[in-house]
Write a protein that holds these residues in place. Structure first.
Motif, PDB file in Angstrom:
ATOM      1  N   UNK A  52      -2.170   5.714  -4.103  1.00  0.00           N
ATOM      2  CA  UNK A  52      -0.840   5.527  -4.679  1.00  0.00           C
ATOM      3  C   UNK A  52       0.104   6.662  -4.281  1.00  0.00           C
ATOM      4  N   UNK A  53      -0.429   7.882  -4.247  1.00  0.00           N
ATOM      5  CA  UNK A  53       0.396   9.016  -3.843  1.00  0.00           C
ATOM      6  C   UNK A  53       0.903   8.833  -2.406  1.00  0.00           C
ATOM      7  N   UNK A  54       0.052   8.364  -1.506  1.00  0.00           N
ATOM      8  CA  UNK A  54       0.454   8.144  -0.113  1.00  0.00           C
ATOM      9  C   UNK A  54       1.542   7.075  -0.049  1.00  0.00           C
ATOM     10  N   UNK A  55       1.366   6.001  -0.789  1.00  0.00           N
ATOM     11  CA  UNK A  55       2.369   4.924  -0.787  1.00  0.00           C
ATOM     12  C   UNK A  55       3.714   5.415  -1.313  1.00  0.00           C
ATOM     13  N   UNK A  56       3.692   6.242  -2.359  1.00  0.00           N
ATOM     14  CA  UNK A  56       4.958   6.771  -2.896  1.00  0.00           C
ATOM     15  C   UNK A  56       5.603   7.757  -1.925  1.00  0.00           C
ATOM     16  N   UNK A  57       4.786   8.613  -1.330  1.00  0.00           N
ATOM     17  CA  UNK A  57       5.317   9.645  -0.443  1.00  0.00           C
ATOM     18  C   UNK A  57       5.985   9.040   0.792  1.00  0.00           C
ATOM     19  N   UNK A  58       5.425   7.952   1.287  1.00  0.00           N
ATOM     20  CA  UNK A  58       5.933   7.349   2.523  1.00  0.00           C
ATOM     21  C   UNK A  58       6.654   6.029   2.262  1.00  0.00           C
ATOM     22  N   UNK A  59       7.272   5.914   1.088  1.00  0.00           N
ATOM     23  CA  UNK A  59       7.932   4.657   0.772  1.00  0.00           C
ATOM     24  C   UNK A  59       9.089   4.342   1.721  1.00  0.00           C
ATOM     25  N   UNK A  60       9.760   5.365   2.252  1.00  0.00           N
ATOM     26  CA  UNK A  60      10.875   5.109   3.177  1.00  0.00           C
ATOM     27  C   UNK A  60      10.381   4.529   4.504  1.00  0.00           C
ATOM     28  N   UNK A  61       9.449   5.159   5.222  1.00  0.00           N
ATOM     29  CA  UNK A  61       8.978   4.536   6.461  1.00  0.00           C
ATOM     30  C   UNK A  61       8.233   3.226   6.244  1.00  0.00           C
ATOM     31  N   UNK A  62       7.758   2.992   5.017  1.00  0.00           N
ATOM     32  CA  UNK A  62       7.020   1.757   4.731  1.00  0.00           C
ATOM     33  C   UNK A  62       7.884   0.709   4.036  1.00  0.00           C
ATOM     34  N   UNK A  63       9.194   0.921   4.012  1.00  0.00           N
ATOM     35  CA  UNK A  63      10.070   0.052   3.227  1.00  0.00           C
ATOM     36  C   UNK A  63      10.080  -1.390   3.725  1.00  0.00           C
ATOM     37  N   UNK A  64       9.762  -1.627   5.008  1.00  0.00           N
ATOM     38  CA  UNK A  64       9.773  -2.993   5.548  1.00  0.00           C
ATOM     39  C   UNK A  64       8.424  -3.692   5.369  1.00  0.00           C
ATOM     40  N   UNK A  65       7.489  -3.042   4.690  1.00  0.00           N
ATOM     41  CA  UNK A  65       6.161  -3.609   4.499  1.00  0.00           C
ATOM     42  C   UNK A  65       5.972  -4.020   3.033  1.00  0.00           C
ATOM     43  N   UNK A  66       4.773  -4.477   2.721  1.00  0.00           N
ATOM     44  CA  UNK A  66       4.447  -4.857   1.341  1.00  0.00           C
ATOM     45  C   UNK A  66       3.899  -3.682   0.541  1.00  0.00           C
TER      46      UNK A  66
END
Length: 301
Positions: A52-66
């Motif tokens: 969860x920490x990784x998903x929150x930290x990289x939410x900007x580069x992952x914004x186009x994903x699920x």
């Protein structure tokens, strides 16, 4: 152009590798946790927190994903597992404890322990449903889709990749959360102490994630935050035990006194760890490192 593309790929490939490690830990421990084993359930919860920490930290580069949807799913699972793990630890503690005071002085103690064991078994039985094959297939499918399909596609579109900049920003944000909660603790307020513990744990995970990229000041930060987390974790464990005992109709006076004494010692360990964390030289070196990577082009110092 090729150099910039390689930098973007490195960021998202690193993200995928970090998440893949937590995914493997989840799959490795699921079946043993379903069987009621305590340590596999603990390892699953740690992997969920880190994921969860990784998903929150990289939410900007992952914004186009699920990723945002997956974060919700992992948070839901983590919350479902928390009370079960807490009850398991409480029962283990009770089974290791001698009856409070003289045995003949508290004839209801054995029944109290049996009642808590029964509650623990009932909660542990829920793991079979929570971690069932059907439930897990849905979650596993979302993880596979993110790692194997969506992140490679995102790597072709994401344009601002520098692990050191992302790491410095994430660490500064984590430190800000710790600072907000550090005015605290009234040492007698379990909720405030626990909130600081969570902030320290999140900061530690972020520092560990970016330690290789940012170097020694950040690896030292991770160690100091772990010391804080451990001391606050001991306080929290005792607070949970005191809360359980407070629900008992007949006070367990001797055991409560021992726990309160242990809590004072743990609070002292926290104070000592906090003094090491706040050392001016350490903080100055750390902030200098973070500023170096967050400095905008054309800024001095």
């Amino acid at each position: 152009m090729k150099k910039n593309r390689q930098k973007r790929d490195r960021v998202l490939l690193a993200v995928a590798a970090w998440m893949g490690k937590q995914d493997r830990l989840l799959r490795k421990n699921r079946r043993r946790a379903m069987g009621g084993q305590i340590e596999p359930l603990h390892d699953m919860r740690v992997a969920l927190r880190r994921f969860r920490m990784i998903l929150r930290t990289f939410q900007e580069p992952l914004r186009t994903t699920s990723a945002a949807r997956l974060l919700q799913d992992l948070t839901h699972l983590s919350k479902a597992l928390g009370p079960i793990r807490d009850m398991q630890l409480w029962v283990v503690y009770l089974e290791s404890e001698q009856p409070p005071g003289k045995k003949k002085a508290d004839t209801g103690w054995a029944q109290f322990v049996k009642d808590q064991q029964r509650i623990g078994r009932r909660l542990t039985a829920r793991l079979g449903l929570i971690l069932s094959d059907a439930s897990w297939r849905r979650l596993d499918g979302r993880i596979r889709r993110l790692l194997n399909r969506e992140i490679p596609r995102a790597a072709r579109r994401y344009a601002d990749g520098d692990l050191r900049v992302l790491g410095a920003a994430a660490i500064r944000k984590a430190l800000s959360r710790i600072e907000k909660r550090s005015d605290i603790p009234s040492r007698n307020n379990p909720h405030e102490m626990h909130a600081l513990r969570i902030a320290c744990r999140q900061g530690r995970y972020v520092a560990e994630l970016f330690g290789d990229a940012l170097g020694r000041p950040v690896t030292r930060l991770a160690k100091r935050l772990k010391a804080l987390q451990d001391a606050l974790g001991d306080v929290h464990d005792i607070d949970v035990r005191l809360e359980h005992l407070a629900r008992r109709a007949r006070p367990a006076t001797a055991l409560t006194a021992r726990l309160r004494h242990a809590r004072k010692k743990s609070c002292k360990h926290f104070t000592e760890a906090w003094a090491r964390y706040e050392k001016p030289r350490f903080q100055q070196t750390l902030q200098r490192k973070l500023r170096r990577h967050l400095k905008k082009p054309g800024e001095n110092g």
